[in-house]
Design a protein around this motif. Structure first.
Motif, PDB file in Angstrom:
ATOM      1  N   ASN A   1      25.556  35.084-120.842  1.00 41.52           N
ATOM      2  CA  ASN A   1      24.165  34.649-120.939  1.00 41.52           C
ATOM      3  C   ASN A   1      23.787  34.358-122.389  1.00 41.52           C
ATOM      4  OD1 ASN A   1      21.529  34.111-120.166  1.00 41.52           O
ATOM      5  ND2 ASN A   1      20.914  36.227-120.353  1.00 41.52           N
ATOM      6  N   GLY A   2      24.212  35.203-123.305  1.00 41.66           N
ATOM      7  CA  GLY A   2      23.921  34.975-124.720  1.00 41.66           C
ATOM      8  C   GLY A   2      24.554  33.698-125.242  1.00 41.66           C
ATOM      9  N   PHE A   3      25.838  33.495-124.925  1.00 39.18           N
ATOM     10  CA  PHE A   3      26.521  32.281-125.377  1.00 39.18           C
ATOM     11  C   PHE A   3      25.903  31.028-124.755  1.00 39.18           C
ATOM     12  CE2 PHE A   3      30.400  34.948-126.336  1.00 39.18           C
ATOM     13  CZ  PHE A   3      30.296  34.780-127.704  1.00 39.18           C
ATOM     14  N   ALA A   4      25.582  31.087-123.471  1.00 37.13           N
ATOM     15  CA  ALA A   4      24.995  29.923-122.808  1.00 37.13           C
ATOM     16  C   ALA A   4      23.630  29.587-123.391  1.00 37.13           C
ATOM     17  CB  ALA A   4      24.880  30.180-121.304  1.00 37.13           C
ATOM     18  N   THR A   5      22.810  30.602-123.639  1.00 34.71           N
ATOM     19  CA  THR A   5      21.482  30.365-124.214  1.00 34.71           C
ATOM     20  C   THR A   5      21.599  29.764-125.608  1.00 34.71           C
ATOM     21  OG1 THR A   5      20.595  32.198-122.930  1.00 34.71           O
ATOM     22  CG2 THR A   5      19.293  31.457-124.814  1.00 34.71           C
ATOM     23  N   GLU A   6      22.503  30.297-126.428  1.00 32.40           N
ATOM     24  CA  GLU A   6      22.681  29.761-127.782  1.00 32.40           C
ATOM     25  C   GLU A   6      23.172  28.318-127.732  1.00 32.40           C
ATOM     26  OE1 GLU A   6      25.206  30.605-131.871  1.00 32.40           O
ATOM     27  OE2 GLU A   6      25.460  31.929-130.162  1.00 32.40           O
ATOM     28  N   TYR A   7      24.132  28.034-126.862  1.00 31.22           N
ATOM     29  CA  TYR A   7      24.656  26.680-126.748  1.00 31.22           C
ATOM     30  C   TYR A   7      23.557  25.694-126.347  1.00 31.22           C
ATOM     31  CZ  TYR A   7      26.842  22.623-124.667  1.00 31.22           C
ATOM     32  OH  TYR A   7      27.156  21.331-124.324  1.00 31.22           O
ATOM     33  N   LEU A   8      22.791  26.061-125.328  1.00 35.40           N
ATOM     34  CA  LEU A   8      21.744  25.156-124.857  1.00 35.40           C
ATOM     35  C   LEU A   8      20.669  24.950-125.921  1.00 35.40           C
ATOM     36  CD1 LEU A   8      21.426  26.432-121.206  1.00 35.40           C
ATOM     37  CD2 LEU A   8      22.428  24.275-121.966  1.00 35.40           C
ATOM     38  N   ARG A   9      20.347  25.996-126.655  1.00 37.55           N
ATOM     39  CA  ARG A   9      19.333  25.875-127.710  1.00 37.55           C
ATOM     40  C   ARG A   9      19.826  24.975-128.839  1.00 37.55           C
ATOM     41  NH1 ARG A   9      15.641  24.630-130.514  1.00 37.55           N
ATOM     42  NH2 ARG A   9      14.556  26.021-131.917  1.00 37.55           N
ATOM     43  N   LYS A  10      21.049  25.191-129.284  1.00 35.96           N
ATOM     44  CA  LYS A  10      21.581  24.390-130.391  1.00 35.96           C
ATOM     45  C   LYS A  10      21.831  22.949-129.968  1.00 35.96           C
ATOM     46  CE  LYS A  10      23.639  27.954-133.219  1.00 35.96           C
ATOM     47  NZ  LYS A  10      24.880  28.461-133.803  1.00 35.96           N
ATOM     48  N   ARG A  11      22.109  22.739-128.707  1.00 37.07           N
ATOM     49  CA  ARG A  11      22.376  21.385-128.224  1.00 37.07           C
ATOM     50  C   ARG A  11      21.147  20.499-128.362  1.00 37.07           C
ATOM     51  NH1 ARG A  11      22.788  19.256-122.500  1.00 37.07           N
ATOM     52  NH2 ARG A  11      24.104  17.433-122.756  1.00 37.07           N
ATOM     53  N   ARG A  12      19.975  21.067-128.241  1.00 38.36           N
ATOM     54  CA  ARG A  12      18.741  20.294-128.270  1.00 38.36           C
ATOM     55  C   ARG A  12      18.029  20.304-129.612  1.00 38.36           C
ATOM     56  NH1 ARG A  12      17.338  16.748-124.684  1.00 38.36           N
ATOM     57  NH2 ARG A  12      15.207  17.348-124.950  1.00 38.36           N
ATOM     58  N   ALA A  13      18.290  21.274-130.451  1.00 35.73           N
ATOM     59  CA  ALA A  13      17.506  21.450-131.674  1.00 35.73           C
ATOM     60  C   ALA A  13      18.150  20.715-132.843  1.00 35.73           C
ATOM     61  CB  ALA A  13      17.372  22.932-132.001  1.00 35.73           C
ATOM     62  N   ALA A  14      17.479  19.690-133.305  1.00 40.37           N
ATOM     63  CA  ALA A  14      17.986  18.939-134.454  1.00 40.37           C
ATOM     64  C   ALA A  14      17.947  19.780-135.723  1.00 40.37           C
ATOM     65  CB  ALA A  14      17.171  17.668-134.647  1.00 40.37           C
ATOM     66  N   ASP A  15      16.996  20.705-135.812  1.00 32.85           N
ATOM     67  CA  ASP A  15      16.885  21.521-137.012  1.00 32.85           C
ATOM     68  C   ASP A  15      17.985  22.583-137.107  1.00 32.85           C
ATOM     69  OD1 ASP A  15      15.761  22.825-134.798  1.00 32.85           O
ATOM     70  OD2 ASP A  15      14.548  24.113-136.083  1.00 32.85           O
ATOM     71  N   LEU A  16      18.748  22.811-136.035  1.00 37.09           N
ATOM     72  CA  LEU A  16      19.828  23.784-136.068  1.00 37.09           C
ATOM     73  C   LEU A  16      21.194  23.141-136.250  1.00 37.09           C
ATOM     74  CD1 LEU A  16      18.725  26.167-133.193  1.00 37.09           C
ATOM     75  CD2 LEU A  16      18.413  26.474-135.632  1.00 37.09           C
ATOM     76  N   ARG A  17      21.248  21.829-136.243  1.00 35.95           N
ATOM     77  CA  ARG A  17      22.528  21.134-136.416  1.00 35.95           C
ATOM     78  C   ARG A  17      22.903  21.112-137.896  1.00 35.95           C
ATOM     79  NH1 ARG A  17      20.416  16.664-132.757  1.00 35.95           N
ATOM     80  NH2 ARG A  17      20.930  17.477-130.719  1.00 35.95           N
ATOM     81  N   PRO A  18      24.197  21.275-138.187  1.00 34.88           N
ATOM     82  CA  PRO A  18      24.614  21.173-139.592  1.00 34.88           C
ATOM     83  C   PRO A  18      24.378  19.752-140.112  1.00 34.88           C
ATOM     84  CG  PRO A  18      26.497  21.653-138.161  1.00 34.88           C
ATOM     85  CD  PRO A  18      25.279  21.567-137.300  1.00 34.88           C
ATOM     86  N   GLN A  19      23.925  19.669-141.328  1.00 38.00           N
ATOM     87  CA  GLN A  19      23.649  18.365-141.919  1.00 38.00           C
ATOM     88  C   GLN A  19      24.453  18.221-143.207  1.00 38.00           C
ATOM     89  OE1 GLN A  19      19.445  18.012-142.327  1.00 38.00           O
ATOM     90  NE2 GLN A  19      19.058  18.320-140.174  1.00 38.00           N
ATOM     91  N   ASP A  20      24.732  16.984-143.556  1.00 46.37           N
ATOM     92  CA  ASP A  20      25.508  16.706-144.762  1.00 46.37           C
ATOM     93  C   ASP A  20      24.592  16.672-145.977  1.00 46.37           C
ATOM     94  OD1 ASP A  20      27.853  16.494-143.299  1.00 46.37           O
ATOM     95  OD2 ASP A  20      27.457  14.394-142.826  1.00 46.37           O
ATOM     96  N   ARG A  21      24.144  17.841-146.382  1.00 43.92           N
ATOM     97  CA  ARG A  21      23.312  17.938-147.585  1.00 43.92           C
ATOM     98  C   ARG A  21      23.451  19.332-148.147  1.00 43.92           C
ATOM     99  NH1 ARG A  21      18.550  20.660-146.293  1.00 43.92           N
ATOM    100  NH2 ARG A  21      18.088  20.701-144.087  1.00 43.92           N
ATOM    101  N   ASP A  22      23.071  19.472-149.401  1.00 43.34           N
ATOM    102  CA  ASP A  22      23.126  20.763-150.040  1.00 43.34           C
ATOM    103  C   ASP A  22      22.020  21.651-149.502  1.00 43.34           C
ATOM    104  OD1 ASP A  22      25.269  20.068-151.656  1.00 43.34           O
ATOM    105  OD2 ASP A  22      23.957  19.188-153.180  1.00 43.34           O
TER     106      ASP A  22
END
Length: 83
Positions: free
Chosen positions: A55-76
């Protein structure tokens, strides 16, 4: 039909997952209230820790899949403390 289902969950897998968990919780509560041994064949006590981990892994995956602010970005990283 599929679009209506997606609209009901506001096009969010996280909301769907939360509502599914709520439904399962209500159903399990009713089953246990009626007859406590009814749920044992479906969720043995040994599986409960595995369910929480999944449940924890599934919730984290679904949250990160939709949240642009949680995606790694190419910036300092910004360490200034300002948002």
């Amino acid at each position: 039909m599929w679009q209506r289902i997606k609209n009901f969950f506001l096009d969010s897998e996280t909301i769907f997952w939360a509502r599914l968990q709520s439904f399962i919780g209500v159903l399990a509560t009713v089953l246990v209230a009626i007859e406590p041994t009814m749920i044992a064949p479906y969720l043995p006590p040994a599986w409960v820790p595995a369910w929480f981990i999944f449940n924890g892994f599934a919730t984290e995956y679904l949250r990160k899949r939709r949240a642009a602010d949680l995606r790694p970005q190419d910036r300092d990283p910004d360490y200034s403390g300002a948002s």
